[in-house]
Design an enzyme around this catalytic site. Structure first.
Site, PDB file in Angstrom:
ATOM      1  N   LYS A 157       7.260 -25.194 -51.365  1.00 24.09           N
ATOM      2  CA  LYS A 157       8.092 -24.631 -50.204  1.00 24.09           C
ATOM      3  C   LYS A 157       7.434 -23.739 -49.124  1.00 24.09           C
ATOM      4  O   LYS A 157       6.575 -23.100 -49.685  1.00 24.09           O
ATOM      5  CB  LYS A 157       9.272 -23.756 -50.752  1.00 24.09           C
ATOM      6  CG  LYS A 157      10.192 -23.134 -49.756  1.00 24.09           C
ATOM      7  CD  LYS A 157      11.385 -22.446 -50.663  1.00 24.09           C
ATOM      8  CE  LYS A 157      12.559 -22.059 -49.754  1.00 24.09           C
ATOM      9  NZ  LYS A 157      13.811 -21.433 -50.526  1.00 24.09           N
ATOM     10  N   CYS A 208      14.820 -25.942 -48.582  1.00 26.70           N
ATOM     11  CA  CYS A 208      15.757 -25.012 -48.198  1.00 26.70           C
ATOM     12  C   CYS A 208      15.543 -24.222 -46.993  1.00 26.70           C
ATOM     13  O   CYS A 208      15.823 -24.781 -45.663  1.00 26.70           O
ATOM     14  CB  CYS A 208      16.016 -23.973 -49.190  1.00 26.70           C
ATOM     15  SG  CYS A 208      17.668 -23.105 -49.037  1.00 26.70           S
ATOM     16  N   GLU A 264      17.083 -27.610 -54.997  1.00 25.41           N
ATOM     17  CA  GLU A 264      16.079 -26.874 -55.252  1.00 25.41           C
ATOM     18  C   GLU A 264      16.175 -26.138 -56.374  1.00 25.41           C
ATOM     19  O   GLU A 264      17.195 -25.688 -56.898  1.00 25.41           O
ATOM     20  CB  GLU A 264      16.112 -25.708 -54.100  1.00 25.41           C
ATOM     21  CG  GLU A 264      15.044 -24.590 -54.156  1.00 25.41           C
ATOM     22  CD  GLU A 264      15.145 -23.420 -52.976  1.00 25.41           C
ATOM     23  OE1 GLU A 264      14.194 -22.726 -52.837  1.00 25.41           O
ATOM     24  OE2 GLU A 264      16.253 -23.589 -52.351  1.00 25.41           O
TER      25      GLU A 264
END
Length: 638
Positions: A117, A173, A47
């Site tokens: 995300k 994540c 990330e």
């Protein structure tokens, strides 16, 4: 490897500098080239690795964001000739003005898509909402990269042109850490390889939890899950990052770069296994929402399988795991028999004790069941029935085992009865199938009648490997009133008896168990020579370790014959030649199909593993099915 269903994936954590896209670009390109040099087809990096995850309010600086976008275009151009799909993390300015934490999907020099995300954390040490907007289903955002608009939205599936089964999706994540990760839907929509670009800081106990999340998500979604974590080069102002990278497949961790180490997590993922499991499990239902699909193109260079293939898939390689597994199986077998005895109100259980492994295991299970019921072991009747092929060694071991375990031993010599029977049917006493099976059926008749005498049950001793090969006399040792070994393969039985021997109370019991373990597997239906066993099962039907290997891969994963041959050669390299494996594999298919009629009328028995042949449970097959198409696939492979 593509022809056998394998794709190589890699997760890496390159060394970076915080807020230095130019330096990071060179490091990322080198990492991608390293993975591509290892023949990886899907390459995942962490990330925000183009800038570093720990830039803080520098993410609000256009200079950094512009530098990141330029670096990404350079990464795409410099890796254009590589045969891979690459996933790289960076901050991206959308044309609407919002800033997103994105996974850039790169292929053949192009940025195919930007995945934002979805779940942006803003608790404890995380404050991402200060900088980034969350991605949302149905959003219509774009970003300009090199003057070209690139879509920015989640819920996209990437499908390989050359191999449509290679389907990839990405999340970032925190998306994995929430109650309902986006990857749940991606998998139900058809993604087989799930990628996570992460920057998970290291705290005490977190690596273990992270590992369980990755493995658990791969199991729940019946997928490969590739996880790349931020590491060396991130700011240490408040947090530490370890570069923990992993690749898991259907609950199994295939490869790992442990925290604070170097290298990459490189794994060969079996897409055929994953798709077969999805077909088999009818509760894995396709998602109602159909994702947009974007095609990518890669070549698949020939390479050698690097994945470890266990020679004994039914037997854990780790000794501690193996011991605990054996203990659990003993408990399950005994629990099944305990319930059956109590339900039938049968205080006596009868078993034919030959001095071989199978009957030894059955008797050990019986003693455990009786102990659990608080019934006296003397109510177990072990019957030894010597005949033409019985050797002194097996006879003495059977008698000694019964004495040491405190059960009732009954001897019935069946030589005269079998001789009379063979005369009655006009048999010439040649050592043919009738000569052998007459003994097996006589033994079963004795056991059944003894059980009737005592109002008890006959406990069967036949195992899973024998059921697969049909290595049993129909209505002879094939039959019982409860088969405790029915789902235990031969390779595992040896370890079960060995585990019991190691913890046995008394040296004499341990000694007889060890001698039984050392005795060649044999039905002992042909006369011995010089007191030694001449009829050795594995010389007749083949090595059980090969047949158990074939059985596991055929039933558990519905593997094709040519793939089973490929895997067996890989697993047994240096032990069996190609010719030997091929010979016994053909023999396995012939016997497996020809002997289904014996499996169609099996006695009850407890299921203890993922592979069983019960006609009432895991395996439904017509007795008249032909093996022709399976054998045809092996033609010309000599």
């Amino acid at each position: 490897m593509k022809e056998y269903g394998y794709v190589r994936v890699a997760a890496l954590s390159p060394q970076i500098r915080v807020a230095d896209p130019d330096y990071n670009k060179a490091s990322i390109v080198e990492a991608i080239r390293q993975a591509a040099g290892a023949k990886a087809s899907v390459i995942v990096l962490p990330e925000l690795c183009v800038t570093g995850y720990t830039c803080g309010d520098l993410f609000l600086q256009d200079t950094l964001l512009k530098g990141a976008e330029e670096a990404l275009l350079s990464i795409a151009a410099e890796t254009a000739q590589l045969q891979a799909l690459c996933l790289v993390g960076l901050p991206v300015r959308a044309r609407s003005g919002s800033l997103y934490n994105c996974a850039a999907i790169l292929n053949r020099g192009k940025v195919l898509h930007l995945i934002p995300k979805t779940h942006v954390p803003n608790y404890s040490e995380f404050y991402e909402l200060r900088h980034f907007a969350p991605g949302k289903a149905g959003m219509e955002e774009t970003a300009l990269l090199g003057g070209e608009p690139v879509p920015v939205r989640p819920d996209v599936l990437f499908r390989c042109q050359e191999w449509p089964e290679l389907t990839v999706a990405a999340e970032i994540c925190e998306d994995l850490w929430v109650a309902s990760p986006p990857s749940n839907g991606y998998a139900l929509a058809g993604a087989a390889v799930l990628c996570n670009l992460s920057a998970s800081d290291e705290t005490i106990g977190k690596a273990q939890y992270r590992r369980s999340l990755v493995c658990g998500q791969s199991a729940k979604t019946l997928s490969a899950y590739v996880y790349a974590d931020a590491g060396e080069g991130e700011s240490t102002t408040d947090l530490i990052f370890s570069g923990h990278c992993m690749a898991a497949e259907n609950g199994v961790l295939l490869a790992e770069r442990p925290p604070f180490t170097q290298g990459m997590a490189l794994a060969d993922v079996d897409l055929q296994h994953l798709w077969q499991e999805r077909r088999r499990m009818n509760t894995f239902e396709r998602w109602e929402n159909v994702l947009e699909e974007i095609e990518f193109s890669i070549g698949f260079a020939p390479c050698t399988l690097q994945r470890s293939i266990e020679k004994t898939p039914f037997v854990p390689a780790n000794e501690e795991t193996r011991s605990s597994r054996c203990e659990l199986i003993f408990t399950m077998q005994a629990a099944g028999l305990k319930k059956r005895l109590a339900h039938a109100n049968a205080r006596h259980a009868v078993v034919g004790l030959s001095g071989g492994l199978d009957s030894t295991l059955a008797l050990l299970v019986m003693t455990r069941a009786y102990d659990a019921l608080s019934w006296p072991r003397k109510d177990i009747i072990a019957v030894t029935m010597p005949c033409f092929g019985t050797t002194g060694r097996t006879y003495q071991n059977a008698c000694q085992l019964a004495r040491e375990l405190g059960v009732t031993l009954k001897e019935v010599n069946i030589c005269e009865a079998v001789t009379r029977h063979l005369k009655d049917i006009g048999h010439d006493f040649s050592h043919d199938v009738a000569f052998e099976n007459a003994q097996a059926r006589e033994r079963t008749q004795v056991l059944m009648d003894v059980a009737n005498q005592y109002g008890g049950l006959v406990v069967g001793t036949g195992d899973l490997s024998e059921l697969a090969l049909g290595w049993a006399t129909y209505n002879g040792d094939h039959m019982s009133m409860y088969g405790v070994n029915a789902s235990v393969p031969k390779t595992l039985i040896r370890y079960l008896v060995d585990t019991y021997a190691k913890t046995a109370e008394g040296e004499r019991l341990r000694a007889v168990l060890l001698d039984i373990l050392d005795t060649p597997v044999s039905p002992e239906l042909l006369p011995p020579e010089n007191g030694e066993i001449v009829q050795k099962t594995e010389e007749l039907v083949g090595p059980y370790e090969l047949h158990d290997f074939f059985l596991y891969h055929m039933l558990r994963f519905a593997e094709e014959p040519r793939k089973i041959l490929f895997l067996a050669e890989h697993a047994f390299q240096g032990i069996y030649s190609h010719e030997v494996i091929l010979h016994w594999l053909k023999n396995f298919y012939r016997r497996f199909f020809a002997q289904q009629f014996k499996r169609s009328c099996l006695p009850d028995g407890p299921k203890v593993g993922s592979v069983t042949l019960s006609p009432r449970g895991d395996w439904r097959m017509p007795s008249d099915a032909s093996a022709a198409v399976w054998l045809k696939e092996l033609e010309g492979m000599e």
